[in-house]
Design a protein around this motif. Structure first.
Motif, mmCIF file in Angstrom:
data_model
loop_
_atom_site.group_PDB
_atom_site.id
_atom_site.type_symbol
_atom_site.label_atom_id
_atom_site.label_comp_id
_atom_site.label_asym_id
_atom_site.label_seq_id
_atom_site.Cartn_x
_atom_site.Cartn_y
_atom_site.Cartn_z
ATOM 1 N N ILE A 136 2.788 13.508 6.725
ATOM 2 C CA ILE A 136 1.593 13.295 6.874
ATOM 3 C C ILE A 136 1.559 10.850 6.613
ATOM 4 C CG2 ILE A 136 0.253 14.565 5.152
ATOM 5 C CD1 ILE A 136 1.058 12.072 2.713
ATOM 6 N N PRO A 137 0.259 10.622 7.328
ATOM 7 C CA PRO A 137 0.324 9.150 7.240
ATOM 8 C C PRO A 137 0.290 8.434 5.956
ATOM 9 C CG PRO A 137 -1.630 9.975 7.839
ATOM 10 C CD PRO A 137 -0.811 11.021 8.071
ATOM 11 N N ARG A 138 0.912 7.202 5.546
ATOM 12 C CA ARG A 138 0.842 6.491 4.850
ATOM 13 C C ARG A 138 -0.578 6.549 3.425
ATOM 14 N NH1 ARG A 138 3.050 0.974 3.364
ATOM 15 N NH2 ARG A 138 5.089 1.278 4.894
ATOM 16 N N ALA A 139 -1.840 6.811 4.224
ATOM 17 C CA ALA A 139 -2.927 6.444 3.804
ATOM 18 C C ALA A 139 -3.571 7.739 3.524
ATOM 19 C CB ALA A 139 -3.577 5.537 4.884
ATOM 20 N N ARG A 140 -2.196 8.655 3.495
ATOM 21 C CA ARG A 140 -3.232 9.796 2.107
ATOM 22 C C ARG A 140 -1.716 9.793 1.606
ATOM 23 N NH1 ARG A 140 -3.350 15.388 6.422
ATOM 24 N NH2 ARG A 140 -4.438 16.279 4.181
ATOM 25 N N ILE A 141 -1.126 9.470 1.431
ATOM 26 C CA ILE A 141 0.226 10.171 -0.043
ATOM 27 C C ILE A 141 -1.364 9.999 -1.601
ATOM 28 C CG2 ILE A 141 1.894 8.561 -1.630
ATOM 29 C CD1 ILE A 141 2.677 7.476 0.958
ATOM 30 N N ALA A 142 -2.414 9.120 -1.784
ATOM 31 C CA ALA A 142 -3.081 9.055 -2.708
ATOM 32 C C ALA A 142 -3.770 10.523 -2.947
ATOM 33 C CB ALA A 142 -3.908 8.440 -2.350
ATOM 34 N N GLU A 143 -3.749 11.572 -1.599
ATOM 35 C CA GLU A 143 -4.325 12.256 -1.766
ATOM 36 C C GLU A 143 -3.346 13.710 -1.987
ATOM 37 O OE1 GLU A 143 -5.778 14.011 2.220
ATOM 38 O OE2 GLU A 143 -6.715 12.052 2.324
ATOM 39 N N ASP A 170 0.809 -1.158 -0.403
ATOM 40 C CA ASP A 170 0.098 0.289 -0.195
ATOM 41 C C ASP A 170 0.826 0.923 0.064
ATOM 42 O OD1 ASP A 170 0.769 0.131 2.727
ATOM 43 O OD2 ASP A 170 -0.397 0.059 3.237
ATOM 44 N N LEU A 171 1.889 1.752 -0.545
ATOM 45 C CA LEU A 171 2.657 2.443 -0.220
ATOM 46 C C LEU A 171 2.498 3.280 -1.527
ATOM 47 C CD1 LEU A 171 5.056 3.942 1.467
ATOM 48 C CD2 LEU A 171 6.822 2.455 0.279
ATOM 49 N N PHE A 172 3.421 3.210 -2.761
ATOM 50 C CA PHE A 172 2.821 3.780 -3.847
ATOM 51 C C PHE A 172 1.405 3.889 -4.405
ATOM 52 C CE2 PHE A 172 7.317 3.228 -3.517
ATOM 53 C CZ PHE A 172 7.818 4.523 -3.560
ATOM 54 N N PRO A 173 0.523 4.419 -4.394
ATOM 55 C CA PRO A 173 -0.657 5.154 -4.943
ATOM 56 C C PRO A 173 -0.061 4.679 -6.219
ATOM 57 C CG PRO A 173 -0.060 7.029 -4.283
ATOM 58 C CD PRO A 173 0.694 6.511 -4.162
ATOM 59 N N ARG A 174 -1.190 3.525 -6.151
ATOM 60 C CA ARG A 174 -1.877 2.877 -7.973
ATOM 61 C C ARG A 174 -3.024 3.083 -8.924
ATOM 62 N NH1 ARG A 174 -1.502 -2.765 -5.933
ATOM 63 N NH2 ARG A 174 -2.513 -1.952 -3.970
ATOM 64 N N ASP A 175 -3.278 4.958 -8.813
ATOM 65 C CA ASP A 175 -3.663 5.348 -9.233
ATOM 66 C C ASP A 175 -4.570 4.675 -11.089
ATOM 67 O OD1 ASP A 175 -6.158 7.120 -9.962
ATOM 68 O OD2 ASP A 175 -4.852 9.200 -9.434
ATOM 69 N N ARG A 189 8.232 7.567 8.250
ATOM 70 C CA ARG A 189 8.233 9.105 8.052
ATOM 71 C C ARG A 189 7.622 9.315 6.864
ATOM 72 N NH1 ARG A 189 11.608 14.053 10.322
ATOM 73 N NH2 ARG A 189 13.066 13.209 8.464
ATOM 74 N N VAL A 190 6.303 10.214 6.263
ATOM 75 C CA VAL A 190 6.087 10.789 5.105
ATOM 76 C C VAL A 190 6.116 11.943 4.760
ATOM 77 C CG1 VAL A 190 4.236 9.965 3.159
ATOM 78 C CG2 VAL A 190 5.539 8.835 4.517
ATOM 79 N N THR A 191 6.939 12.800 3.609
ATOM 80 C CA THR A 191 6.888 14.160 4.435
ATOM 81 C C THR A 191 6.469 14.930 2.398
ATOM 82 O OG1 THR A 191 9.035 14.587 5.751
ATOM 83 C CG2 THR A 191 8.352 16.285 4.788
ATOM 84 N N VAL A 192 5.589 15.717 2.522
ATOM 85 C CA VAL A 192 4.867 16.451 1.350
ATOM 86 C C VAL A 192 5.683 17.631 0.919
ATOM 87 C CG1 VAL A 192 2.939 17.214 -0.049
ATOM 88 C CG2 VAL A 192 2.708 15.014 0.939
#
Length: 660
Positions: free
Chosen positions: A123-130, A79-84, A102-105
């Motif tokens: 951000i948490p990794r769950a929000r990367i896709a946002e 679930d790391l890299f979003p697959r849009d 740690r995930v940094t935007v």
């Protein structure tokens, strides 16, 4: 990892660990000597570079080819890299090792503040896709520059940084340009093709440009191809052979040397979920990992260990020479012998003093050599831009897909421009390193000793080591990276809008990170400005092209040619300025590095003279006692030099470079 892949990783880690062990053996000797302050400092910085050094692996390919899924399977992080299902935004996502996740935007400053500082958001990794996908961040409205994931993932240990890039050939103008700008600086490249779709003209065109860059820099190694989604096509043998032939034609490599591995990342993820060995067999992932990890182990060893061994050899020699001279004087204490040793060392110090003078001949010769390098780079830049615009007139304007979509046409031109600029930056750095080695040898400094001739040439000068960056940046590599990003963004945005700013900023952040940030910033700003010369004219050419919506192709071609040619002069001017600035930056780095090494030689000569003076007045009893002390002082230095020799042979075996 597979057994073979794990063995390759262990081989590299063992080589790095043993090299770090040599630092541990040598550093105390340097620190204990007040006469060798600079040697101790250089050893500490070289050890830090080896300990914290990274290898950047860029993963690229057309959009929707399965890059993100492949990375998730490779890292075993589903679930790391979003697959849009839609195209990603024009940014990159990086993954590197850290003890805690740690995930940094990184967000660009608000519009109208091109020189402003970026904002960092955790951000948490769950929000990367946002932030990373088109569905979550349409048109990059959130102004995301980059997403960085730090993970306690063992596959990233040892300094691997994986870079997931936007799709090349996509409809968004900056996508291909961002990816192309990374290619010359990537330590390794993974190109992803899709078994369900034949290689497109844009993919092959992209690869052809990338191959030209790689051949120019003699860095074709480190290239791996993945043919994804093989679980959906049945027997993929013939398809793989056909793809290999096309890749060979695009890259100029013989088919048997094209490292293409068919894989199913989806099957590997299924195996991770259910543990079914059949899924693992279908995925062919063990073979992919074997090829990839083995290649990366060799690349890391070559780039990280080689330079460290060269520094160890030079420092050990610098520390050993005064010890050997004093020991020789004590064991052969005849007056004539002492005078001979003293005269030889005094002459050496005199020569080093001359070399350190601001009027030393080598400085003028180096200035002339750097000027010639600048002229060569300017000539190459002009030739490459000539080729770019020739391709526009003779190839791109006759490509129906590009002619029908001006956005993609300009995106292709921007990608070519980014690749030219990145390649020039890398070429300039390599040539500067060669000049550094040439001037060291010409002046008898013996600063680039390479046991068995298997160690690489000295790297591009690290400006942080020689004092080009402020103390705060030396203590905080992150600050230097942000400075590089801001530099790239500011120049790029000024030149041609947010898209070019993003290109320059992202590349300015990741190209030559750490000690080379000043150079990375310069390259990033150069790419931003040159690409910006294209994006800055967007309104004109787009308006003209749309007016020709229903006209025949000849009319559209003429209209686009007229509008785009208006951008040409500005692009030449931007690139000429970028090359001039880059040449000045590298010149400062080479001078500072040579000054540092000359100062280290002076330390050694002065230490030798002091020891000889002491030996002249020693009684027989004192000489005997002192000789025993020197034997103990000499032992670790000789041991380190022997260790460098042995590790140089192991490095050659791992990288395939011939010894001797």
């Amino acid at each position: 990892m597979t057994t073979d892949a794990s063995a390759a990783a262990r081989t590299f880690e063992a080589l790095r660990a043993d090299t770090l062990g040599l630092f541990a053996a040598l550093a105390p000797a340097a620190r204990a000597s007040a006469a060798h302050r600079l040697t101790a400092q250089r050893l500490a910085e070289a050890e830090l570079r080896l300990r914290e050094g990274t290898l950047t692996v860029v993963v690229c390919g057309e959009f929707k080819r399965g890059k993100s899924t492949l990375l998730n399977a490779l890292l075993e992080e589903p679930d790391l890299f979003p697959r849009d299902t839609y195209f990603a935004t024009s940014l990159v996502t990086t993954a590197a090792w850290a003890p805690e996740e740690r995930v940094t935007v990184t967000l660009d400053p608000p519009e109208g503040e091109p020189g402003g500082a970026p904002t960092l958001l955790e951000i948490p990794r769950a929000r990367i896709a946002e932030f990373a996908t088109e569905s979550g961040n349409p048109g990059n409205a959130k102004r995301v520059r980059q997403i960085s994931a730090e993970l306690p993932n063992p596959r990233l240990a040892g300094g691997l940084v994986l870079v997931d890039t936007p799709g090349v050939g996509a409809v968004y103008q900056a996508h291909t340009a961002v990816t192309a700008g990374f290619l010359p600086q990537a330590d390794a490249l993974v190109f992803v093709a899709d078994a369900t779709q034949p290689l497109t003209e844009s993919e092959l065109r992209f690869l052809a440009r990338a191959a030209e860059s790689s051949r120019t820099l003699d860095s074709a190694d480190g290239l791996v191809f993945a043919l994804t989604k093989i679980d959906t096509v049945g027997d993929w043998t013939a398809l793989a052979a056909n793809t290999r032939a096309k890749l060979a034609a695009a890259t100029g490599l013989p088919p048997e040397r094209v490292p293409l591995v068919p894989v199913s990342a989806r099957a590997k993820l299924d195996h991770l979920a259910d543990g079914d060995p059949e899924d693992l067999e279908i995925s062919n992932f063990e073979e992919f990992e074997r090829v990839l990890w083995t290649a990366l182990a060799a690349r890391r060893a070559d780039l990280l260990v080689g330079a460290a061994l060269a520094e160890l050899e030079a420092s050990a020699r610098t520390l050993l020479e005064p010890v050997e001279a004093e020991l020789q004087a004590l064991l052969d204490s005849t007056r004539s012998r002492l005078e001979e040793l003293g005269a030889r060392t005094a002459e050496r110090e005199r020569r080093i003093t001359e070399l350190s003078s601001s009027e030393a001949r080598w400085r003028h010769e180096l200035a002339e050599a750097i000027q010639e390098l600048g002229r060569q780079l300017q000539a190459v830049s002009q030739q490459e831009l000539d080729r770019l615009w020739h391709r526009l007139r003779t190839e791109y304007l006759y490509d129906d897909a590009l002619l029908a979509d001006p956005d993609r046409l300009v995106g292709q031109l921007a990608a070519d421009a980014a690749l030219i600029t990145g390649t020039l930056g890398e070429l300039a750095g390599r040539r500067a390193a060669e000049l550094q080695a040439e001037f060291a040898r010409a002046n008898g400094l013996q600063l680039d000793a390479r046991p068995n001739a298997v160690l690489p040439e000295p790297p591009v000068p690290a400006l942080a080591v020689t004092g080009r960056l402020g103390e705060e940046e030396r203590r905080s590599p992150g600050a230097g990276k942000l400075r590089g990003a801001s530099f790239g963004s500011g120049v790029g945005t000024t030149a041609g809008g947010l898209a070019a700013g993003a290109v320059g900023a992202v590349i300015g952040t990741l190209v030559l990170p750490g000690p080379g940030t000043a150079i990375g910033a310069q390259i990033g700003s150069s790419i931003g400005s040159v690409v910006g010369a294209l994006f800055g004219g967007v309104a004109g050419w787009r308006s003209a092209a749309r007016e020709q919506e229903h006209a025949d192709r000849a009319a559209r071609r003429a209209s686009l040619r007229t509008e785009l040619e208006a951008v040409r002069a500005g692009q030449y001017a931007h690139l000429a300025h970028a090359v001039a600035e880059l040449t000045r930056t590298l010149a400062a780095g080479v001078r500072a590095e040579l000054d540092s090494r000359i100062a280290r030689e002076r330390e050694s000569a002065r230490d030798t003279l002091a020891r000889l003076a002491s030996a002249r007045t020693a009684t027989n009893e004192q000489a005997t006692r002192r000789a025993a002390e020197l034997g103990l002082e000499r032992r670790p230095l000789v041991t380190v030099r022997a260790g460098v020799e042995e590790l140089g042979g192991r490095l050659a075996a791992l990288t395939g470079r011939a010894a001797g």
